[in-house]
Design an enzyme around this catalytic site. Sequence first.
Site, PDB file in Angstrom:
ATOM      1  N   ALA A  37       5.538  -0.029   7.905  1.00 16.48           N
ATOM      2  CA  ALA A  37       6.962  -0.705   8.254  1.00 16.48           C
ATOM      3  C   ALA A  37       7.668  -1.315   6.975  1.00 16.48           C
ATOM      4  CB  ALA A  37       6.747  -1.623   9.119  1.00 16.48           C
ATOM      5  N   THR A  39       9.388   0.382   4.906  1.00 14.73           N
ATOM      6  CA  THR A  39      10.577   1.339   4.563  1.00 14.73           C
ATOM      7  C   THR A  39      10.823   2.139   5.598  1.00 14.73           C
ATOM      8  OG1 THR A  39      11.409   2.874   2.831  1.00 14.73           O
ATOM      9  CG2 THR A  39       9.067   3.024   3.480  1.00 14.73           C
ATOM     10  N   GLY A  42      10.147   2.626  10.041  1.00 18.94           N
ATOM     11  CA  GLY A  42       9.267   1.725  10.223  1.00 18.94           C
ATOM     12  C   GLY A  42       9.960   0.355  10.015  1.00 18.94           C
ATOM     13  N   TYR A 189       2.505  19.661   7.076  1.00 21.23           N
ATOM     14  CA  TYR A 189       3.133  18.501   7.837  1.00 21.23           C
ATOM     15  C   TYR A 189       3.281  18.786   9.344  1.00 21.23           C
ATOM     16  CZ  TYR A 189       6.774  15.325   8.949  1.00 21.23           C
ATOM     17  OH  TYR A 189       7.612  14.349   9.827  1.00 21.23           O
TER      18      TYR A 189
END
Length: 310
Positions: A37, A39, A42, A189
């Site tokens: 959190a 950046t 978040g 990913y």
Amino acid sequence: VPVFLFVAAPYIRRYVAGGRCKSTARLEGKVVIITGANTGIGKETARDLAQRGKVIIACRDTAKAEAAANEIRAETGNQQVIVKKLDLADTKSIREFAERFLAEEKELHILINNAGVMLCPYSKTADGFEMHLGVNHLGHFLLTFLLLERLKQSAPARIVNVSSLAHHGGRIRFHDLHGEKSYNRGLAYCHSKLANVLFTRELARRLQGKFQRQAGFTANALHPGSVSSELVRHSFVMTWLWKIFSFFLKTPCEGAQTSIYCAVAEELESVTGQYFSDCQPAYVSRRGRDDETAKKLWSVSCELLGIQWD
């Protein structure tokens, strides 16, 4: 065309922004953990929830996290925005974080598994896991396991897993989980985001029953949207594309809305095992609805982490 774009721009932006969380629910006396959190979405999730209650920012880079926390404290007036070190690429760090948290906090009401990596060149975590799988799935799997009893004791409680639309392109390659035979960072990913959906599905199934119905203990996953953030920093091409098409991307604040919605919306009090986008239910891929794969992934994850989670 330029005139049309000028006139249409506000409508395009409104469409791109997507749904907003309209809940005004307060979280007085409640404790929230948000991973990653410091950046992006978040940080914006933390900013919103800090206006409602106590927020613990769990991050690898504590200096950056403190800067974000100071900004949020100043803006919200809430001094209960606390930074704790957590490196999801290292199970030792995850265990240390959980141990400290359990010693210091008697309750936990909302766990938001938000942190993630994307498009990393091939690399492994401290424990030898492929980086996307290790951070995005296994790290949060272990963290949730270690905090589960505290969440149960604090119920009603919610677990929110930030997945992605990219799960549609993923599959769980049990024969090559760590990409040692073949590796594509885009697909890696996608695979990890599918793992998030399957983990949520199986976790919700295991939580269901008398306890869950009485206590309102839920687990849901979400797609935040295509967000202008640092997540694409490992790809030069994606970084430039994100800059060029930034007008058509959500801001981090807009991207955080579904996370906030899943965390606080009153109408989701007994909703579990679902997948959301733009603050509403969204379509899950066929692979994301495969209960047998979900059960097998759970078992394999426990083996890799050396835990027993029945």
